[in-house]
Design a protein around this motif. Structure first.
Motif, PDB file in Angstrom:
ATOM      1  N   VAL A  64       0.813  -1.220   0.000  1.00 31.72           N
ATOM      2  CA  VAL A  64       0.000   0.000   0.000  1.00 31.72           C
ATOM      3  C   VAL A  64       0.848   1.273   0.000  1.00 31.72           C
ATOM      4  CG1 VAL A  64      -1.791  -1.244   1.252  1.00 31.72           C
ATOM      5  CG2 VAL A  64      -0.210   0.249   2.516  1.00 31.72           C
ATOM      6  N   LYS A  65       2.152   1.120   0.100  1.00 29.56           N
ATOM      7  CA  LYS A  65       3.039   2.285   0.177  1.00 29.56           C
ATOM      8  C   LYS A  65       2.856   3.155  -1.066  1.00 29.56           C
ATOM      9  CE  LYS A  65       6.734   1.119   2.218  1.00 29.56           C
ATOM     10  NZ  LYS A  65       8.071   0.535   2.516  1.00 29.56           N
ATOM     11  N   GLY A  66       2.679   4.447  -0.840  1.00 29.30           N
ATOM     12  CA  GLY A  66       2.470   5.381  -1.938  1.00 29.30           C
ATOM     13  C   GLY A  66       1.021   5.553  -2.329  1.00 29.30           C
ATOM     14  N   ARG A  67       0.152   4.673  -1.850  1.00 33.37           N
ATOM     15  CA  ARG A  67      -1.278   4.774  -2.179  1.00 33.37           C
ATOM     16  C   ARG A  67      -2.129   5.096  -0.956  1.00 33.37           C
ATOM     17  NH1 ARG A  67      -4.054   0.517  -3.891  1.00 33.37           N
ATOM     18  NH2 ARG A  67      -2.754  -1.024  -2.799  1.00 33.37           N
ATOM     19  N   PHE A  68      -1.731   4.591   0.198  1.00 35.17           N
ATOM     20  CA  PHE A  68      -2.494   4.816   1.432  1.00 35.17           C
ATOM     21  C   PHE A  68      -1.719   5.759   2.346  1.00 35.17           C
ATOM     22  CE2 PHE A  68      -4.840   0.423   1.538  1.00 35.17           C
ATOM     23  CZ  PHE A  68      -5.310   0.654   0.260  1.00 35.17           C
ATOM     24  N   THR A  69      -2.464   6.545   3.108  1.00 31.63           N
ATOM     25  CA  THR A  69      -1.854   7.467   4.069  1.00 31.63           C
ATOM     26  C   THR A  69      -2.574   7.367   5.404  1.00 31.63           C
ATOM     27  OG1 THR A  69      -1.270   9.004   2.285  1.00 31.63           O
ATOM     28  CG2 THR A  69      -1.194   9.841   4.548  1.00 31.63           C
ATOM     29  N   ILE A  70      -1.817   7.125   6.451  1.00 28.46           N
ATOM     30  CA  ILE A  70      -2.387   7.086   7.795  1.00 28.46           C
ATOM     31  C   ILE A  70      -2.115   8.414   8.487  1.00 28.46           C
ATOM     32  CG2 ILE A  70      -0.324   6.047   8.838  1.00 28.46           C
ATOM     33  CD1 ILE A  70      -2.244   4.450  10.670  1.00 28.46           C
ATOM     34  N   SER A  71      -3.079   8.889   9.259  1.00 30.11           N
ATOM     35  CA  SER A  71      -2.919  10.120  10.020  1.00 30.11           C
ATOM     36  C   SER A  71      -3.772  10.027  11.274  1.00 30.11           C
ATOM     37  CB  SER A  71      -3.313  11.338   9.176  1.00 30.11           C
ATOM     38  OG  SER A  71      -4.673  11.256   8.797  1.00 30.11           O
ATOM     39  N   ARG A  72      -3.562  10.958  12.182  1.00 32.89           N
ATOM     40  CA  ARG A  72      -4.338  10.953  13.417  1.00 32.89           C
ATOM     41  C   ARG A  72      -4.551  12.373  13.907  1.00 32.89           C
ATOM     42  NH1 ARG A  72      -1.224   7.428  17.579  1.00 32.89           N
ATOM     43  NH2 ARG A  72      -2.827   8.207  19.022  1.00 32.89           N
ATOM     44  N   GLU A  73      -5.657  12.526  14.628  1.00 32.83           N
ATOM     45  CA  GLU A  73      -5.957  13.789  15.312  1.00 32.83           C
ATOM     46  C   GLU A  73      -6.168  13.457  16.774  1.00 32.83           C
ATOM     47  OE1 GLU A  73      -8.341  17.055  13.432  1.00 32.83           O
ATOM     48  OE2 GLU A  73      -9.071  15.378  12.221  1.00 32.83           O
ATOM     49  N   ASN A  74      -5.156  13.711  17.581  1.00 30.73           N
ATOM     50  CA  ASN A  74      -5.253  13.353  18.993  1.00 30.73           C
ATOM     51  C   ASN A  74      -6.309  14.168  19.733  1.00 30.73           C
ATOM     52  OD1 ASN A  74      -3.336  11.398  18.600  1.00 30.73           O
ATOM     53  ND2 ASN A  74      -1.692  12.465  19.691  1.00 30.73           N
ATOM     54  N   THR A  75      -6.609  15.357  19.233  1.00 28.88           N
ATOM     55  CA  THR A  75      -7.642  16.165  19.886  1.00 28.88           C
ATOM     56  C   THR A  75      -9.034  15.593  19.644  1.00 28.88           C
ATOM     57  OG1 THR A  75      -7.743  17.584  17.948  1.00 28.88           O
ATOM     58  CG2 THR A  75      -6.287  18.285  19.758  1.00 28.88           C
ATOM     59  N   LYS A  76      -9.146  14.749  18.624  1.00 25.32           N
ATOM     60  CA  LYS A  76     -10.443  14.133  18.300  1.00 25.32           C
ATOM     61  C   LYS A  76     -10.466  12.631  18.578  1.00 25.32           C
ATOM     62  CE  LYS A  76     -11.734  17.455  14.709  1.00 25.32           C
ATOM     63  NZ  LYS A  76     -12.177  17.627  13.296  1.00 25.32           N
ATOM     64  N   ASN A  77      -9.366  12.112  19.121  1.00 25.14           N
ATOM     65  CA  ASN A  77      -9.275  10.665  19.400  1.00 25.14           C
ATOM     66  C   ASN A  77      -9.606   9.830  18.165  1.00 25.14           C
ATOM     67  OD1 ASN A  77      -8.690  11.444  21.979  1.00 25.14           O
ATOM     68  ND2 ASN A  77     -10.410  10.403  22.941  1.00 25.14           N
ATOM     69  N   THR A  78      -9.086  10.266  17.034  1.00 25.06           N
ATOM     70  CA  THR A  78      -9.431   9.622  15.768  1.00 25.06           C
ATOM     71  C   THR A  78      -8.184   9.374  14.924  1.00 25.06           C
ATOM     72  OG1 THR A  78     -11.599  10.681  15.780  1.00 25.06           O
ATOM     73  CG2 THR A  78     -10.829   9.792  13.686  1.00 25.06           C
ATOM     74  N   VAL A  79      -8.166   8.211  14.289  1.00 27.03           N
ATOM     75  CA  VAL A  79      -7.119   7.892  13.323  1.00 27.03           C
ATOM     76  C   VAL A  79      -7.800   7.656  11.979  1.00 27.03           C
ATOM     77  CG1 VAL A  79      -7.163   5.424  13.882  1.00 27.03           C
ATOM     78  CG2 VAL A  79      -5.124   6.419  12.838  1.00 27.03           C
ATOM     79  N   TYR A  80      -7.096   8.045  10.915  1.00 27.92           N
ATOM     80  CA  TYR A  80      -7.654   7.960   9.570  1.00 27.92           C
ATOM     81  C   TYR A  80      -6.766   7.089   8.678  1.00 27.92           C
ATOM     82  CZ  TYR A  80      -9.904  12.201  11.311  1.00 27.92           C
ATOM     83  OH  TYR A  80     -10.591  13.107  12.075  1.00 27.92           O
ATOM     84  N   LEU A  81      -7.369   6.571   7.639  1.00 24.25           N
ATOM     85  CA  LEU A  81      -6.608   5.904   6.589  1.00 24.25           C
ATOM     86  C   LEU A  81      -7.175   6.371   5.263  1.00 24.25           C
ATOM     87  CD1 LEU A  81      -4.326   3.864   6.059  1.00 24.25           C
ATOM     88  CD2 LEU A  81      -6.105   2.133   5.720  1.00 24.25           C
ATOM     89  N   GLN A  82      -6.385   7.151   4.536  1.00 27.62           N
ATOM     90  CA  GLN A  82      -6.773   7.615   3.210  1.00 27.62           C
ATOM     91  C   GLN A  82      -6.317   6.574   2.208  1.00 27.62           C
ATOM     92  OE1 GLN A  82      -8.439  10.623   2.391  1.00 27.62           O
ATOM     93  NE2 GLN A  82      -8.578   9.699   0.350  1.00 27.62           N
ATOM     94  N   LEU A  83      -7.265   6.052   1.442  1.00 30.44           N
ATOM     95  CA  LEU A  83      -6.977   5.033   0.445  1.00 30.44           C
ATOM     96  C   LEU A  83      -7.156   5.657  -0.935  1.00 30.44           C
ATOM     97  CD1 LEU A  83      -8.375   3.675   3.058  1.00 30.44           C
ATOM     98  CD2 LEU A  83      -8.688   1.697   1.593  1.00 30.44           C
ATOM     99  N   THR A  84      -6.136   5.599  -1.768  1.00 26.19           N
ATOM    100  CA  THR A  84      -6.227   6.119  -3.121  1.00 26.19           C
ATOM    101  C   THR A  84      -5.773   5.048  -4.110  1.00 26.19           C
ATOM    102  OG1 THR A  84      -3.985   7.030  -3.109  1.00 26.19           O
ATOM    103  CG2 THR A  84      -5.746   8.461  -2.313  1.00 26.19           C
ATOM    104  N   SER A  85      -6.088   5.282  -5.368  1.00 26.68           N
ATOM    105  CA  SER A  85      -5.722   4.334  -6.432  1.00 26.68           C
ATOM    106  C   SER A  85      -6.082   2.906  -6.039  1.00 26.68           C
ATOM    107  CB  SER A  85      -4.212   4.430  -6.721  1.00 26.68           C
ATOM    108  OG  SER A  85      -3.858   5.741  -7.091  1.00 26.68           O
ATOM    109  N   LEU A  86      -7.296   2.739  -5.596  1.00 23.44           N
ATOM    110  CA  LEU A  86      -7.717   1.438  -5.086  1.00 23.44           C
ATOM    111  C   LEU A  86      -7.748   0.376  -6.181  1.00 23.44           C
ATOM    112  CD1 LEU A  86     -10.391   2.652  -2.563  1.00 23.44           C
ATOM    113  CD2 LEU A  86      -8.492   1.106  -2.028  1.00 23.44           C
ATOM    114  N   LYS A  87      -7.403  -0.824  -5.762  1.00 21.35           N
ATOM    115  CA  LYS A  87      -7.369  -1.973  -6.666  1.00 21.35           C
ATOM    116  C   LYS A  87      -8.302  -3.060  -6.118  1.00 21.35           C
ATOM    117  CE  LYS A  87      -2.384  -1.169  -7.198  1.00 21.35           C
ATOM    118  NZ  LYS A  87      -1.038  -1.789  -7.088  1.00 21.35           N
ATOM    119  N   PRO A  88      -8.753  -3.957  -6.985  1.00 23.41           N
ATOM    120  CA  PRO A  88      -9.612  -5.046  -6.486  1.00 23.41           C
ATOM    121  C   PRO A  88      -8.958  -5.846  -5.356  1.00 23.41           C
ATOM    122  CG  PRO A  88      -9.733  -4.927  -8.864  1.00 23.41           C
ATOM    123  CD  PRO A  88      -8.671  -3.956  -8.446  1.00 23.41           C
TER     124      PRO A  88
END
Length: 125
Positions: A64-88
């Motif tokens: 997933v390197k180069g296609r997915f991005t993980i991030s977090r907002e500690n003030t919101k107690n939330t972690v995200y995963l942005q998925l791009t160029s998705l494949k089957p």
């Protein structure tokens, strides 16, 4: 009681993007490394991405390197995963995980402390 609740999954087409979210409660979020795993039907659960407690360090599976991005907002107690160029082959149940055992942890182990129930991502060709 610790809860990790994922959201944002869905049915998309090849090349599309999605953003997954994981809302955490019941734990001191900023003291936990967070990560995403996935499990496709008939396959073992695999590590996808991890992020350190303060968000400064990240780690990705080669697939997933180069296609997915993980991030977090500690003030919101939330972690995200942005998925791009998705494949089957990205089709899977995506799980959020939390682990506070090691301060410098980035790549969460398969026996991480806490897990969510998962959100399904389906990528059609």
């Amino acid at each position: 009681q610790v809860q990790l609740v994922e959201s944002g999954g869905g049915l998309v087409h090849t090349g599309d993007s999605l953003r997954l979210s994981c809302a955490a409660s019941g734990l001191p979020f900023s003291r936990y490394a967070m990560g995403w795993f996935r499990q496709a039907q008939g396959k073992e659960r695999e590590f996808v991405a991890g992020i350190s407690r303060n968000g400064e360090a990240t780690y990705y599976a080669d697939s997933v390197k180069g296609r997915f991005t993980i991030s977090r907002e500690n003030t919101k107690n939330t972690v995200y995963l942005q998925l791009t160029s998705l494949k089957p082959e990205d089709t899977a149940l995506y799980y959020c995980a939390a682990d506070g055992t090691v301060p410098t942890l980035v790549r969460l182990p398969h026996d991480a402390e806490y897990w969510g129930e998962g959100t399904l991502v389906t990528v059609s060709s």
